[in-house]
Design an enzyme around this catalytic site. Structure first.
Site, PDB file in Angstrom:
ATOM      1  N   ARG A 181       0.848  -1.028   0.061  1.00  0.00           N
ATOM      2  CA  ARG A 181       0.007  -0.061   0.016  1.00  0.00           C
ATOM      3  C   ARG A 181       0.804   1.158  -0.007  1.00  0.00           C
ATOM      4  O   ARG A 181       1.753   1.472   0.847  1.00  0.00           O
ATOM      5  CB  ARG A 181      -0.808  -0.042   1.446  1.00  0.00           C
ATOM      6  CG  ARG A 181      -1.575   1.122   1.378  1.00  0.00           C
ATOM      7  CD  ARG A 181      -2.705   1.101   2.651  1.00  0.00           C
ATOM      8  NE  ARG A 181      -3.450   2.512   2.850  1.00  0.00           N
ATOM      9  CZ  ARG A 181      -3.228   3.312   3.648  1.00  0.00           C
ATOM     10  NH1 ARG A 181      -2.365   3.100   4.716  1.00  0.00           N
ATOM     11  NH2 ARG A 181      -4.106   4.338   3.404  1.00  0.00           N
TER      12      ARG A 181
ATOM     13  N   HIS B 185      -2.616  11.094   0.516  1.00  0.00           N
ATOM     14  CA  HIS B 185      -2.170  11.048   1.987  1.00  0.00           C
ATOM     15  C   HIS B 185      -1.511  12.360   2.322  1.00  0.00           C
ATOM     16  O   HIS B 185      -0.450  12.173   2.617  1.00  0.00           O
ATOM     17  CB  HIS B 185      -1.212   9.918   1.855  1.00  0.00           C
ATOM     18  CG  HIS B 185      -0.912   9.262   3.232  1.00  0.00           C
ATOM     19  ND1 HIS B 185      -1.211   7.794   3.737  1.00  0.00           N
ATOM     20  CD2 HIS B 185      -0.523   9.721   4.457  1.00  0.00           C
ATOM     21  CE1 HIS B 185      -0.761   7.593   4.692  1.00  0.00           C
ATOM     22  NE2 HIS B 185      -0.319   8.752   5.449  1.00  0.00           N
TER      23      HIS B 185
ATOM     24  N   GLU C 100      -7.178   9.063   6.274  1.00  0.00           N
ATOM     25  CA  GLU C 100      -7.279   9.715   7.515  1.00  0.00           C
ATOM     26  C   GLU C 100      -7.843  11.064   7.215  1.00  0.00           C
ATOM     27  O   GLU C 100      -7.045  11.837   7.831  1.00  0.00           O
ATOM     28  CB  GLU C 100      -6.219   9.265   8.361  1.00  0.00           C
ATOM     29  CG  GLU C 100      -5.742   7.925   8.665  1.00  0.00           C
ATOM     30  CD  GLU C 100      -4.481   7.902   9.578  1.00  0.00           C
ATOM     31  OE1 GLU C 100      -3.852   8.950   9.814  1.00  0.00           O
ATOM     32  OE2 GLU C 100      -4.172   6.838   9.867  1.00  0.00           O
TER      33      GLU C 100
ATOM     34  N   ASN D 171      -7.783   2.291   9.719  1.00  0.00           N
ATOM     35  CA  ASN D 171      -6.366   2.237  10.234  1.00  0.00           C
ATOM     36  C   ASN D 171      -6.488   2.404  11.913  1.00  0.00           C
ATOM     37  O   ASN D 171      -7.362   3.218  12.511  1.00  0.00           O
ATOM     38  CB  ASN D 171      -5.817   3.696   9.771  1.00  0.00           C
ATOM     39  CG  ASN D 171      -5.300   3.515   8.359  1.00  0.00           C
ATOM     40  OD1 ASN D 171      -5.217   2.616   7.920  1.00  0.00           O
ATOM     41  ND2 ASN D 171      -4.766   4.839   7.933  1.00  0.00           N
TER      42      ASN D 171
ATOM     43  N   TYR E 143      -4.915   2.563  15.753  1.00  0.00           N
ATOM     44  CA  TYR E 143      -3.384   2.621  16.514  1.00  0.00           C
ATOM     45  C   TYR E 143      -3.784   2.455  18.081  1.00  0.00           C
ATOM     46  O   TYR E 143      -3.004   1.939  18.815  1.00  0.00           O
ATOM     47  CB  TYR E 143      -2.946   3.717  16.143  1.00  0.00           C
ATOM     48  CG  TYR E 143      -2.120   3.848  14.878  1.00  0.00           C
ATOM     49  CD1 TYR E 143      -0.919   3.006  14.671  1.00  0.00           C
ATOM     50  CD2 TYR E 143      -2.704   4.240  13.660  1.00  0.00           C
ATOM     51  CE1 TYR E 143      -0.296   3.034  13.565  1.00  0.00           C
ATOM     52  CE2 TYR E 143      -2.270   4.158  12.493  1.00  0.00           C
ATOM     53  CZ  TYR E 143      -0.813   3.690  12.508  1.00  0.00           C
ATOM     54  OH  TYR E 143      -0.374   3.525  11.149  1.00  0.00           O
TER      55      TYR E 143
ATOM     56  N   GLU F 272      -3.726  -0.040   8.147  1.00  0.00           N
ATOM     57  CA  GLU F 272      -2.749   0.543   8.963  1.00  0.00           C
ATOM     58  C   GLU F 272      -2.944  -0.046  10.397  1.00  0.00           C
ATOM     59  O   GLU F 272      -3.863   0.002  11.010  1.00  0.00           O
ATOM     60  CB  GLU F 272      -2.439   2.032   9.196  1.00  0.00           C
ATOM     61  CG  GLU F 272      -1.911   2.856   7.898  1.00  0.00           C
ATOM     62  CD  GLU F 272      -1.747   4.145   8.011  1.00  0.00           C
ATOM     63  OE1 GLU F 272      -1.481   4.578   8.966  1.00  0.00           O
ATOM     64  OE2 GLU F 272      -1.750   5.003   6.993  1.00  0.00           O
TER      65      GLU F 272
HETATM   66  O1  IFM Z   1       2.580   7.751   9.796  1.00  0.00           O
HETATM   67  C1  IFM Z   1       1.247   7.889  10.068  1.00  0.00           C
HETATM   68  C2  IFM Z   1       0.538   7.638   8.785  1.00  0.00           C
HETATM   69  O2  IFM Z   1       0.994   8.687   7.535  1.00  0.00           O
HETATM   70  C3  IFM Z   1      -1.064   7.928   8.995  1.00  0.00           C
HETATM   71  N1  IFM Z   1      -1.387   7.028   9.914  1.00  0.00           N
HETATM   72  C4  IFM Z   1      -0.749   6.864  11.066  1.00  0.00           C
HETATM   73  C5  IFM Z   1       0.785   6.983  11.113  1.00  0.00           C
HETATM   74  C6  IFM Z   1       1.649   6.776  12.204  1.00  0.00           C
HETATM   75  O3  IFM Z   1       1.281   7.990  12.945  1.00  0.00           O
END
Ligand code: IFM
Length: 444
Positions: free
Chosen positions: A85, A129, A174, A300, A302, A354
């Site tokens: 990706r 992005h 995002e 994504n 985290y 992600e």
């Molecule tokens: O590095 C970033 C990415 O560009 C977008 N999502 C979160 C990642 C980590 O912060």
């Protein structure tokens, strides 16, 4: 649901057709900022403005992927992954964001696709992005509705050229970050700090997504088309009525705000009641434009949001520690998020586009022993498998990131890669986590 609150010794097997991948984005790795006719983006302007980036660095060179893409694809292939990706830099292929195309820029991505095809790696492309052509920002950027129309023209051109050569095309990565960090608090480019502007920008971003979907559909391409959203569940810090309400508002503002227009054709009322909509201008046909069927949703993940209304706010327990970004490690949040989305929306197939961890890695004797990243991967994959077993149709997982790279306002101080990059020499070194991921995929 059992909580993966300890590192699993084995991760349950995944379906044979599951897609395994790694992810990057253009500004974070390419460099070659002034090469072959690339125009300036808002991130070039932002990084060259003193005081914006912690280590005062820029993406001018980054991982020099623009010149080293062949070596990088060889590395990707060595990881046993099925898919890569990456994003196309809009200012590389259309320097002003409207008008003339830059053939040399498109040639770079054509060479990258050739090399991926040679290695039998499927390409998953993101159109945006975060690197908006500066010329469009000069006319208001995402606060200007015209940007949405220019974006749709750019999307159509990419689809026309590459739409039968790539597996998926995502419109945005995002948009929450673009709107809230770029226009709401000014932590990201273009550096505007105005909450009302963030709301307005988010609407133009959603509109641009819908217009781009229509423009790409008109090209009749084989690529699956969708969008990538960063998402989290919102956990109230206590059972107080205030915390419970605040957590609902957080879910509405960050997740439903982007999902509802796409899936239902409206904004969530709870969010509308709790944000500054003074700059929000919704035209009559906007929701029809935005509510386009998508072939996949990229998620994504985290961390979760931990919502406290106390002063000072309560902080998350971090039972599993934090990453080098200071983010709580909360793997069960991935399954909780997917199940909540599954219960609330008619989801198309989902890709985890992600997920990954920044670690203060050290290269010692030619190796990086990043056991925390391996543990993170195991816990998140176990949580993902739980959500799939409970009925969520997830078709792939992309680790963020292939390489250590330019981590936005943190510069090069945070390392997310499976592959270590020495920024002095551009030497790439596979970390222990890369070896683990390669072996794990091989066993599937
Ligand atoms: O590095 C970033 C990415 O560009 C977008 N999502 C979160 C990642 C980590 O912060």
């Amino acid at each position: 649901m059992t909580k993966p609150d300890a590192v699993p010794t084995t991760v349950p097997a995944f379906p044979p057709a599951f897609t395994w991948g790694v992810a990057t984005s253009a500004y974070q790795i390419e460099g070659g900022a002034a090469d072959d006719g690339r125009g300036p983006s808002i991130w070039d302007t932002f990084t060259h403005t003193p005081g914006k980036i912690t280590d005062a660095s820029t993406g001018d060179v980054a991982c020099d992927h623009y010149h080293r893409y062949a070596e990088d694809v060889d590395i990707i292939a060595s990881l046993n992954v099925d898919a890569y990706r990456f994003s196309i830099a809009w200012p590389r292929v259309q320097p002003d964001g409207s008008g003339a195309w830059n053939e040399a820029g498109f040639d770079f991505y054509a060479r990258l696709l050739d090399k991926l095809a040679e290695k039998d790696i499927a390409a998953h492309v993101t159109l945006y992005h975060w690197d908006l052509p500066q010329a469009l920002e000069d006319k208001g950027g995402w606060l200007n509705r015209d940007t949405a129309r220019h974006f749709a023209a750019y999307a159509a051109e990419v689809a026309r050229r590459f739409g039968n050569r790539v597996a998926t095309i995502a419109t945005h990565n995002e948009p929450w970050c673009t709107a809230n960090l770029g226009y709401g608090i000014g932590q990201f480019a273009p550096g505007i700090a105005d909450p009302a502007a963030a709301v307005s920008a988010s609407h133009q971003l959603l509109l641009s997504h819908g217009l781009a979907m229509q423009a790409m559909r008109a090209q009749n391409v084989s690529a699956k088309l969708g969008i990538v959203l960063n998402q989290w569940t919102a956990s109230p810090a206590t059972d107080s009525a205030a915390d419970l309400k605040a957590a609902e508002v957080e879910w509405a503002r960050s997740v439903e705000w982007f999902m509802d227009p796409i899936f239902k054709g409206s904004y969530p009322q709870l969010a509308l009641d709790n944000i500054d909509c003074s700059l929000l201008s919704i035209h009559e046909n906007d929701f029809n434009d935005i509510r386009q069927p998508i072939d996949f949703l990229g998620v994504n993940y985290y961390f979760r949001a931990y919502v406290s209304t106390e002063t000072p706010p309560r902080t998350p327990p971090c039972a599993l520690g934090t990453t080098d970004m200071g983010w709580e490690i909360y793997p069960q949040g991935l399954s909780e998020l997917l199940l909540k989305l599954h219960g609330q929306y008619q989801l198309p197939p989902v890709y985890i586009t992600e997920n990954g961890m920044a670690v203060a890695d050290r290269l010692e004797d030619g190796a990086v022993h990043d056991q925390p990243r391996i543990d993170y991967l195991k816990m998140h994959l176990a949580a993902l498998r739980q959500a799939m077993a409970a009925g969520v149709d997830v078709q792939g997982y992309f680790y963020w990131s292939l390489l250590d790279n330019f981590e936005w306002n943190s510069g090069y101080l945070r390392r997310f890669g499976l592959v270590h990059v020495d920024y002095e020499t551009q030497q790439r070194t596979l970390k222990d986590s890369a070896h683990w991921y390669r072996n794990f995929i091989k066993e599937q």
